[in-house]
Design a protein around this motif. Structure first.
Motif, short mmCIF file in Angstrom:
data_model
loop_
_atom_site.label_atom_id
_atom_site.label_comp_id
_atom_site.label_asym_id
_atom_site.label_seq_id
_atom_site.Cartn_x
_atom_site.Cartn_y
_atom_site.Cartn_z
N GLY A 108 -10.00 -12.78 -24.56
CA GLY A 108 -8.59 -12.45 -24.39
C GLY A 108 -8.33 -11.88 -23.00
O GLY A 108 -7.28 -12.10 -22.41
N LEU A 109 -9.29 -11.12 -22.49
CA LEU A 109 -9.14 -10.54 -21.14
C LEU A 109 -9.72 -11.48 -20.09
O LEU A 109 -10.66 -12.22 -20.38
CB LEU A 109 -9.88 -9.21 -21.06
CG LEU A 109 -9.11 -7.95 -21.45
CD1 LEU A 109 -9.99 -6.73 -21.29
CD2 LEU A 109 -7.83 -7.78 -20.66
N HIS A 143 -9.57 -14.68 -17.37
CA HIS A 143 -9.02 -16.03 -17.51
C HIS A 143 -9.98 -16.92 -18.26
O HIS A 143 -11.19 -16.88 -18.02
CB HIS A 143 -8.78 -16.67 -16.15
CG HIS A 143 -7.44 -16.36 -15.57
ND1 HIS A 143 -6.30 -16.34 -16.32
CD2 HIS A 143 -7.07 -16.07 -14.31
CE1 HIS A 143 -5.29 -16.05 -15.55
NE2 HIS A 143 -5.72 -15.87 -14.32
N ASP A 159 -3.41 -17.79 -10.97
CA ASP A 159 -3.44 -16.37 -11.30
C ASP A 159 -2.09 -15.81 -11.74
O ASP A 159 -1.91 -14.61 -11.87
CB ASP A 159 -3.96 -15.57 -10.10
CG ASP A 159 -3.06 -15.77 -8.88
OD1 ASP A 159 -2.08 -16.52 -8.98
OD2 ASP A 159 -3.35 -15.17 -7.85
N GLY A 160 -1.12 -16.68 -11.97
CA GLY A 160 0.19 -16.22 -12.44
C GLY A 160 0.98 -15.50 -11.37
O GLY A 160 1.86 -14.71 -11.65
N ARG A 210 6.81 -11.76 -16.26
CA ARG A 210 6.00 -10.58 -16.60
C ARG A 210 6.83 -9.30 -16.53
O ARG A 210 6.81 -8.48 -17.45
CB ARG A 210 4.81 -10.46 -15.65
CG ARG A 210 3.67 -11.38 -15.95
CD ARG A 210 2.36 -10.82 -15.47
NE ARG A 210 2.29 -10.56 -14.05
CZ ARG A 210 2.03 -11.49 -13.12
NH1 ARG A 210 1.82 -12.73 -13.50
NH2 ARG A 210 1.97 -11.19 -11.84
N LEU A 219 7.85 -6.94 -19.75
CA LEU A 219 7.41 -5.54 -19.89
C LEU A 219 8.61 -4.61 -20.05
O LEU A 219 8.62 -3.73 -20.91
CB LEU A 219 6.56 -5.14 -18.68
CG LEU A 219 5.16 -5.78 -18.65
CD1 LEU A 219 4.53 -5.62 -17.28
CD2 LEU A 219 4.27 -5.16 -19.71
N LEU A 257 1.17 -12.03 -22.84
CA LEU A 257 1.21 -11.50 -21.47
C LEU A 257 -0.19 -11.27 -20.93
O LEU A 257 -0.48 -11.56 -19.76
CB LEU A 257 1.95 -10.16 -21.47
CG LEU A 257 3.43 -10.16 -21.18
CD1 LEU A 257 3.97 -8.74 -21.24
CD2 LEU A 257 3.71 -10.74 -19.81
N ILE A 258 -1.07 -10.75 -21.78
CA ILE A 258 -2.43 -10.43 -21.35
C ILE A 258 -3.25 -11.70 -21.12
O ILE A 258 -3.99 -11.81 -20.15
CB ILE A 258 -3.11 -9.50 -22.40
CG1 ILE A 258 -2.46 -8.12 -22.36
CG2 ILE A 258 -4.62 -9.38 -22.15
CD1 ILE A 258 -2.76 -7.25 -23.57
N TRP A 288 -0.51 -14.22 -18.77
CA TRP A 288 0.14 -13.54 -17.65
C TRP A 288 1.63 -13.87 -17.53
O TRP A 288 2.21 -13.73 -16.46
CB TRP A 288 -0.58 -13.84 -16.33
CG TRP A 288 -1.99 -13.32 -16.30
CD1 TRP A 288 -2.93 -13.50 -17.27
CD2 TRP A 288 -2.60 -12.53 -15.31
NE1 TRP A 288 -4.09 -12.89 -16.94
CE2 TRP A 288 -3.93 -12.29 -15.71
CE3 TRP A 288 -2.18 -12.02 -14.09
CZ2 TRP A 288 -4.82 -11.54 -14.97
CZ3 TRP A 288 -3.08 -11.29 -13.34
CH2 TRP A 288 -4.39 -11.06 -13.78
N ALA A 331 -0.73 -3.95 -21.05
CA ALA A 331 -0.23 -5.23 -20.52
C ALA A 331 0.21 -5.07 -19.07
O ALA A 331 0.00 -5.96 -18.25
CB ALA A 331 0.92 -5.74 -21.38
N LEU A 332 0.82 -3.91 -18.76
CA LEU A 332 1.24 -3.63 -17.38
C LEU A 332 0.01 -3.56 -16.47
O LEU A 332 -0.01 -4.15 -15.38
CB LEU A 332 2.03 -2.32 -17.32
CG LEU A 332 2.40 -1.81 -15.93
CD1 LEU A 332 3.43 -2.73 -15.28
CD2 LEU A 332 2.97 -0.40 -15.99
N VAL A 344 -2.87 -4.96 -16.94
CA VAL A 344 -3.42 -6.32 -16.78
C VAL A 344 -2.61 -7.10 -15.76
O VAL A 344 -3.16 -7.79 -14.89
CB VAL A 344 -3.45 -7.07 -18.13
CG1 VAL A 344 -3.76 -8.55 -17.93
CG2 VAL A 344 -4.50 -6.45 -19.05
N SER A 345 -1.28 -6.96 -15.86
CA SER A 345 -0.43 -7.80 -15.01
C SER A 345 -0.51 -7.41 -13.53
O SER A 345 -0.13 -8.20 -12.68
CB SER A 345 1.02 -7.79 -15.50
OG SER A 345 1.55 -6.52 -15.34
#
Lengths: 296, 191
Positions: free
Chosen positions: A203-204, A206, A265-266, A275, A279, B40-41, B44, B104-105, B107-108
């Protein structure tokens, strides 16, 4: 307090729209080198549900496509049914090739089985690795040593090493444990083996951040397994150093293969908007509640 | 989140807290919230298809929490229907959600390589430290839920929180990690 309750869903809608529009498949035109089709693959991926992954099996193929992967092995811990779910969904939606796999995870070793159809039989405390590999081979699959750090080496005795098909020479552990890279390489040098790069995605990070370039004679499940068994792979590290078949490394040297493997990498503008709005929207929903404009 | 006793008292008597729909809304909100954070994680950005798929997947967590709440509230005298209890109980997930937003923040604004480093010491210890704080905060909220909504004594409320946690976490650990733990347990038993 009513206005913020409308702002939160508005921000989330913006996040969904910009995120969906900008989230495109990264699959590229097929690449052929030396008469082989070259596939970007990740052979160590954990789905959600019983497999300690965060992303549901039905979303794995979709996510892999966004990382430019052509093939992957979904390898839940000690079971395979979530891998079969992932394969079924990816096939139904025209996603990347998914092979059913399993990470045989015991206290003394971790082993990846790729291309199997039933759970690998193993007995945690007294079945030697060689027996497990025999079972994998009996099913037509290949056996890959998963992140072979020094503590797992004693389990890989001579009989196991004689049967082992491949070894992870690149794995995200190299980024957080200084001893990982040399230990993976030392294990890989124990015999002629297929070089594998895997993301061990939970999940963490890529999906496909460490990947394997597989040179297949035919673009099929069998073609991928045959290529792995024959050692037709190339793996790169971040500095461009390559492992695998020397002839294929030479062929790939000027093909731009390594650059093709750099995952997005978004960082594009729409991705950033998505993003940031997500948030803020989630924070707003948590702090002020959630109300759609049409609700009373 | 900050004064749970007063909040539960107000919600218990409010018409909103007595609606049946209230019971469904909160768990569904939690599932959707988790789906957004996971998307999001992992990706992204928010993508409609991923959010939909993950909402289905992460619905398991609220369902397990409801099951655990049922276990903790079984055979207890109560003035509210179980559906209303669900709605009120799920208002206490704020600290976990706040932590998820923070995660999530983080990570982003980090690179994939940096996020991978969080899974081993020393970074993982910081992560676990923040989770411990959230755990203590959420225990305080749940304690107030059993005190105010279920009208339990302090000791009974503490036992109810422990029971609810034990059921919920045991189920979740099995669902998330069951096939990893089984051989480990077998190995420990054999040695």
């Amino acid at each position: 307090m009513k206005t913020p309750r409308y702002i939160a869903p508005a921000l989330l809608i913006v996040a969904l729209l910009t995120g969906t529009v900008s989230d495109r498949s990264q699959r590229r035109a097929p690449l052929y080198l030396g008469g082989y089709r070259v596939l970007a693959a990740d052979f160590h991926v954990h789905p959600g549900f019983f497999a300690a992954g965060a992303v549901a099996p039905w979303d794995i193929g979709f996510l892999a496509e966004r990382q430019g992967l052509d093939a992957l092995a979904v390898t839940p811990h000690n079971e395979i049914f979530t891998a079969k779910i992932a394969r079924w969904f990816s096939r139904s939606t025209g996603g990347p090739r998914i092979l059913v796999g399993e990470e045989v995870r015991t206290v003394v070793y971790h082993l990846i089985a790729v291309g199997i159809e039933r759970r690998v039989s193993w007995n945690t405390w007294n079945d030697p690795v060689a027996h497990v590999i025999d079972d994998i081979h009996g099913q037509g699959g290949v056996a890959i040593a998963a992140h072979p750090l020094a503590e797992f080496w004693p389990a890989f005795d001579e009989r196991a090493m004689a049967r082992l098909d491949g070894s992870e020479v690149r794995h995200p552990a190299v980024y957080d444990r200084p001893r990982a890279a040399p230990e993976f390489e030392q294990f890989y040098r124990r015999k002629a083996m297929t070089a594998i790069g895997s993301s061990d995605f939970h999940g963490l990070g890529h999906l496909g951040m460490c990947r394997t370039w597989v040179f297949v004679a035919e673009d099929s499940d069998r073609g991928v397994i045959d290529a792995l068994r024959a050692g037709r792979t190339v793996v790169y590290d971040d500095n461009g150093r390559a492992w695998g078949d020397p002839e294929l490394i030479g062929l790939a040297a000027h093909s731009g293969l390594r650059e093709r493997g750099i995952a997005p990498d978004g960082a594009d503008a729409l991705g950033r908007i998505s993003r940031a709005s997500a948030l803020l929207g989630l924070l707003g929903a948590l702090m002020f509640g959630f109300r759609f404009p049409l609700s009373r | 989140m900050f004064s749970p006793g007063a909040a539960f008292k107000a919600l218990k008597n409010s018409p909103d807290g007595r609606r049946s729909l209230f019971a469904l809304r909160r768990p569904f909100f939690l599932a959707g919230f988790l789906a957004c954070c996971v998307t999001l994680i992992a990706a992204w950005r928010l993508d409609v298809r991923l959010v939909a798929g993950e909402t289905v997947s992460w619905s398991v967590l609220p369902l397990l929490q409801i099951f655990a709440l049922a276990g903790a509230c079984a055979f207890r005298r109560r003035s509210l229907r179980f559906s209303q209890l669900i709605g009120l109980f799920f208002t206490g997930f704020g600290p976990w959600m706040l932590w998820l937003i923070g995660f999530a923040l983080a990570v982003s604004v980090s690179s994939p390589v940096q996020t991978v480093r969080w899974t081993s010491p020393p970074d993982v210890n910081i992560l676990l430290g923040t989770l411990l704080l959230v755990l203590l905060w959420s225990v305080r909220i749940d304690f107030q839920f059993f005190r105010v909504v279920m009208e339990r004594t302090r000791i009974q409320a503490a036992c109810d929180v422990a029971l609810q946690r034990a059921i919920g976490w045991a189920c979740w650990t099995f669902a998330f990690y069951g096939y990893v733990l089984a051989p480990l347990l077998a190995w420990r038993l054999a040695h």
